[in-house]
Enzyme design. Structure first.
Site, PDB file in Angstrom:
ATOM      1  N   ASN A   1       3.473   5.248   9.199  1.00 28.63           N
ATOM      2  CA  ASN A   1       2.444   5.011   8.175  1.00 28.63           C
ATOM      3  C   ASN A   1       1.471   3.896   8.551  1.00 28.63           C
ATOM      4  OD1 ASN A   1       1.357   4.694   5.217  1.00 28.63           O
ATOM      5  ND2 ASN A   1       2.233   2.701   5.760  1.00 28.63           N
ATOM      6  N   ALA A   2       1.928   2.907   9.350  1.00 32.20           N
ATOM      7  CA  ALA A   2       1.071   1.749   9.657  1.00 32.20           C
ATOM      8  C   ALA A   2      -0.259   2.237  10.206  1.00 32.20           C
ATOM      9  CB  ALA A   2       1.752   0.842  10.674  1.00 32.20           C
TER      10      ALA A   2
ATOM     11  N   TYR B   1     -11.452   5.325  14.193  1.00 25.66           N
ATOM     12  CA  TYR B   1     -10.431   5.742  13.210  1.00 25.66           C
ATOM     13  C   TYR B   1     -10.310   7.274  13.191  1.00 25.66           C
ATOM     14  CZ  TYR B   1      -8.018   5.810   8.661  1.00 25.66           C
ATOM     15  OH  TYR B   1      -7.117   6.004   7.635  1.00 25.66           O
TER      16      TYR B   1
ATOM     17  N   GLY C   1       0.797  -1.231   0.000  1.00 23.28           N
ATOM     18  CA  GLY C   1       0.000   0.000   0.000  1.00 23.28           C
ATOM     19  C   GLY C   1       0.829   1.280   0.000  1.00 23.28           C
TER      20      GLY C   1
HETATM   21  N1  NAD Z   1      -5.922   4.254   1.598  1.00 27.78           N
HETATM   22  C1  NAD Z   1      -6.498   5.395   1.935  1.00 27.78           C
HETATM   23  O1  NAD Z   1      -7.372   5.908   1.229  1.00 27.78           O
HETATM   24  C2  NAD Z   1      -6.087   6.115   3.194  1.00 27.78           C
HETATM   25  C3  NAD Z   1      -6.743   7.321   3.484  1.00 27.78           C
HETATM   26  C4  NAD Z   1      -6.372   8.029   4.616  1.00 27.78           C
HETATM   27  C5  NAD Z   1      -5.367   7.548   5.440  1.00 27.78           C
HETATM   28  N2  NAD Z   1      -4.750   6.370   5.151  1.00 27.78           N
HETATM   29  C6  NAD Z   1      -3.705   5.921   6.065  1.00 27.78           C
HETATM   30  O2  NAD Z   1      -2.527   5.617   5.332  1.00 27.78           O
HETATM   31  C7  NAD Z   1      -1.810   4.576   5.990  1.00 27.78           C
HETATM   32  C8  NAD Z   1      -1.541   3.427   5.023  1.00 27.78           C
HETATM   33  O3  NAD Z   1      -2.780   2.997   4.500  1.00 27.78           O
HETATM   34  P1  NAD Z   1      -2.924   1.873   3.363  1.00 27.78           P
HETATM   35  O4  NAD Z   1      -4.139   2.203   2.606  1.00 27.78           O
HETATM   36  O5  NAD Z   1      -1.638   1.723   2.641  1.00 27.78           O
HETATM   37  O6  NAD Z   1      -3.221   0.597   4.263  1.00 27.78           O
HETATM   38  P2  NAD Z   1      -2.858  -0.956   4.024  1.00 27.78           P
HETATM   39  O7  NAD Z   1      -3.832  -1.696   4.888  1.00 27.78           O
HETATM   40  O8  NAD Z   1      -2.794  -1.279   2.575  1.00 27.78           O
HETATM   41  O9  NAD Z   1      -1.381  -1.076   4.638  1.00 27.78           O
HETATM   42  C9  NAD Z   1      -1.136  -0.861   5.999  1.00 27.78           C
HETATM   43  C10 NAD Z   1       0.123  -1.612   6.383  1.00 27.78           C
HETATM   44  O10 NAD Z   1       0.334  -1.395   7.796  1.00 27.78           O
HETATM   45  C11 NAD Z   1       0.702  -2.639   8.385  1.00 27.78           C
HETATM   46  N3  NAD Z   1       0.353  -2.670   9.794  1.00 27.78           N
HETATM   47  C12 NAD Z   1      -0.888  -2.723  10.340  1.00 27.78           C
HETATM   48  N4  NAD Z   1      -0.795  -2.837  11.672  1.00 27.78           N
HETATM   49  C13 NAD Z   1       0.519  -2.852  11.978  1.00 27.78           C
HETATM   50  C14 NAD Z   1       1.235  -2.963  13.176  1.00 27.78           C
HETATM   51  N5  NAD Z   1       0.616  -3.117  14.366  1.00 27.78           N
HETATM   52  N6  NAD Z   1       2.590  -2.947  13.153  1.00 27.78           N
HETATM   53  C15 NAD Z   1       3.241  -2.820  11.974  1.00 27.78           C
HETATM   54  N7  NAD Z   1       2.613  -2.711  10.789  1.00 27.78           N
HETATM   55  C16 NAD Z   1       1.262  -2.745  10.790  1.00 27.78           C
HETATM   56  C17 NAD Z   1      -0.099  -3.662   7.591  1.00 27.78           C
HETATM   57  O11 NAD Z   1       0.433  -4.979   7.756  1.00 27.78           O
HETATM   58  C18 NAD Z   1       0.017  -3.115   6.182  1.00 27.78           C
HETATM   59  O12 NAD Z   1       1.158  -3.610   5.518  1.00 27.78           O
HETATM   60  C19 NAD Z   1      -2.659   4.176   7.193  1.00 27.78           C
HETATM   61  O13 NAD Z   1      -2.220   4.887   8.345  1.00 27.78           O
HETATM   62  C20 NAD Z   1      -4.040   4.638   6.799  1.00 27.78           C
HETATM   63  O14 NAD Z   1      -4.859   4.871   7.923  1.00 27.78           O
HETATM   64  C21 NAD Z   1      -5.106   5.644   4.045  1.00 27.78           C
END
Ligand code: NAD
Length: 447
Positions: free
Chosen positions: A287-288, A352, A220
């Site tokens: 980022n997680a 969230y 991601g």
């Molecule tokens: N995709 C979107 O539209 C969006 C929008 C706003 C914010 N975000 C934020 O961006 C960030 C990344 O989002 P994404 O869409 O790539 O999510 P995703 O679910 O594709 O990836 C998240 C990653 O974080 C890892 N992770 C989760 N819990 C963890 C932990 N306890 N320790 C270590 N790693 C952990 C997961 O294994 C995964 O690889 C997040 O913080 C999310 O809240 C995403």
């Protein structure tokens, strides 16, 4: 999950039909690539009011040819730092009204303003500058102007406002906003201070010799951030949960970095990160993140606690531990990940939204202290709708609404968040501190 509507409107019949029906007209965005690193066309420099900024030498280094021709410029920079009153705002209109139509597709309108005066406690009546409120009104007017123009300009063009007092301190910011790297950043107001700025030897590899750690980087947005920081020269530590270790290793191998299998919620995560980077960290990217959506009436304590723990508590814990251990070097950068859900709120996401709003609070409070005590900046990116597995899991109609409800009428890509993060992580971004930068195509939510 491909955006079929965007592909359809890219065809002649698609354009015709959607225009006739009054449907959104997303334009394919021009993003950064090694082959096309610059915006199309030249840079038009205009001024409203009397400016003290020494802007021309910095603009000359952005990679766009500075032009005086208003014919299809790739970017228009309006220096409005000297606008002091409503008459001055008339000059903003006069400068942009004749040229705005001709700005190229995926081009930029960048307005420069002055930061608000700090509250002068020694002069509560404001007698030193009796016209201060006129200037404040005119400068604040620029924000409404920029946000409104962003909503109407269309054709993949973006409009942003940077408040600054020193053009050199803002060079990394101007370069970013005047490049295809900022394709999905629009309607934003960014304040650049006067902190210490280190210009890199090579602007194409500003992170050479530096170490960056990205949490949640096995896939991601995190994977894209890791890739972009590696492109910029960093050695990247790819952290993810033990069950994603294989993916983390694959990413790290591809980038010439190191994988670190670690659950960020572990009580000793900070100490284990510090041990994994004995030479210290230059860049820390939180980022997680996870979602566990339910309306509050249906949300059990476990859903609440797990989201608050991953998205907020672990960020607080590891940041505190790494700063206390001196594991973040002077000149270091912390970038945390908020979300527009933490700014606007979102039904089904009280956990969230709370966690991401907490990130905003953390950044605003810690930023001045971390800079003063450790020489480290603290900022956040707040993504809007970004095409990842997280958003692919959203039901079709809500997903489609999420994609279209922004000025660019499309979702962002992980690369958009990654480029914004790389700008904040840049050694020359030392004067950018405490900012929450939305990467949302100017989402209608929380605008
Ligand atoms: N995709 C979107 O539209 C969006 C929008 C706003 C914010 N975000 C934020 O961006 C960030 C990344 O989002 P994404 O869409 O790539 O999510 P995703 O679910 O594709 O990836 C998240 C990653 O974080 C890892 N992770 C989760 N819990 C963890 C932990 N306890 N320790 C270590 N790693 C952990 C997961 O294994 C995964 O690889 C997040 O913080 C999310 O809240 C995403």
């Amino acid at each position: 999950m491909p955006d079929r509507y965007l592909s359809f409107t890219g065809t002649a019949p698609g354009r015709f039909l959607t225009r006739r029906l009054g449907l959104p007209q997303p334009a394919p965005l021009r993003r950064w690539s090694a082959e096309r690193p610059a915006l199309p066309g030249g840079l038009l420099h205009r001024t409203a009011g009397k400016s003290d900024l020494d802007l021309a030498p910095v603009l000359a280094r952005t990679g766009l040819p500075v032009t005086d021709s208003a014919e299809r410029p790739g970017a228009v920079v309006l220096d409005a730092t000297g606008v002091r009153d409503v008459e001055g705002l008339g000059e903003v209109h006069a400068a942009l009204h004749p040229v705005v139509r001709s700005v190229a597709e995926s081009g930029r309108v960048l307005v420069l303003g002055s930061p608000p005066d700090p509250l002068d406690t020694a002069d509560p009546a404001g007698t030193a500058d009796p016209a201060g409120h006129h200037r404040a009104a005119a400068q604040q007017a620029l924000e409404g102007f920029v946000r409104s123009l962003g909503k109407e300009i269309g054709r993949g063009r973006t409009v942003n406002l940077v408040r600054l007092t020193d053009a050199t301190a803002a060079e990394s910011t101007l370069r970013f906003l005047l490049s295809p790297k900022s394709a999905y950043v629009s309607g934003q107001v960014i304040e650049v201070g006067t902190g210490e700025v280190t210009a890199p030897d090579d602007w194409d590899r500003p992170l050479a010799g530096r170490t960056a750690l990205v949490t949640g980087a096995a896939r991601g947005i995190g994977e894209a951030v890791a890739g972009t920081l590696a492109r910029d020269g960093a050695h990247v530590v790819v952290l993810d949960v033990p069950r994603a270790e294989e993916d983390a290793r694959r990413v790290a191998d591809r980038l010439g970095g190191t994988a670190l299998a670690l659950d960020i919620t572990a009580a000793d995560a900070g100490e284990r990160i510090a041990a994994a980077v004995p030479g210290g960290l230059d860049v820390l990217i939180h980022n997680a993140g996870i979602t566990r959506d339910r309306r509050l009436v249906n949300m059990d304590a476990e859903r609440w606690a797990s989201v608050l723990d991953v998205n907020l508590a672990s960020v607080l814990r590891t940041t505190d531990a790494l700063l206390a251990a001196g594991a973040l070097k002077r000149g270091g950068r912390i970038v945390a990940t908020a979300s527009i859900a933490g700014i606007a709120g979102n039904a089904g996401q009280t956990n969230y939204g709370a966690s991401k709003a907490g990130i905003v609070g953390l950044v605003r409070s810690l930023a001045p202290r971390a800079l003063a005590e450790h020489g480290v900046t603290v900022n956040a990116v707040a993504p809007g709708f970004v095409e990842t597995r997280m958003t692919a899991a959203i039901p079709l109609f809500i997903r489609e609404a999420g994609r279209r409800m922004n000025s660019l009428a499309q979702g962002g890509l992980p690369a958009d968040v990654a480029e914004t993060t790389a700008w904040l992580a840049h050694p020359a971004s030392g004067a950018v501190n405490g900012q929450i930068v939305r990467v949302c195509g100017q989402s209608l939510l929380g605008a």
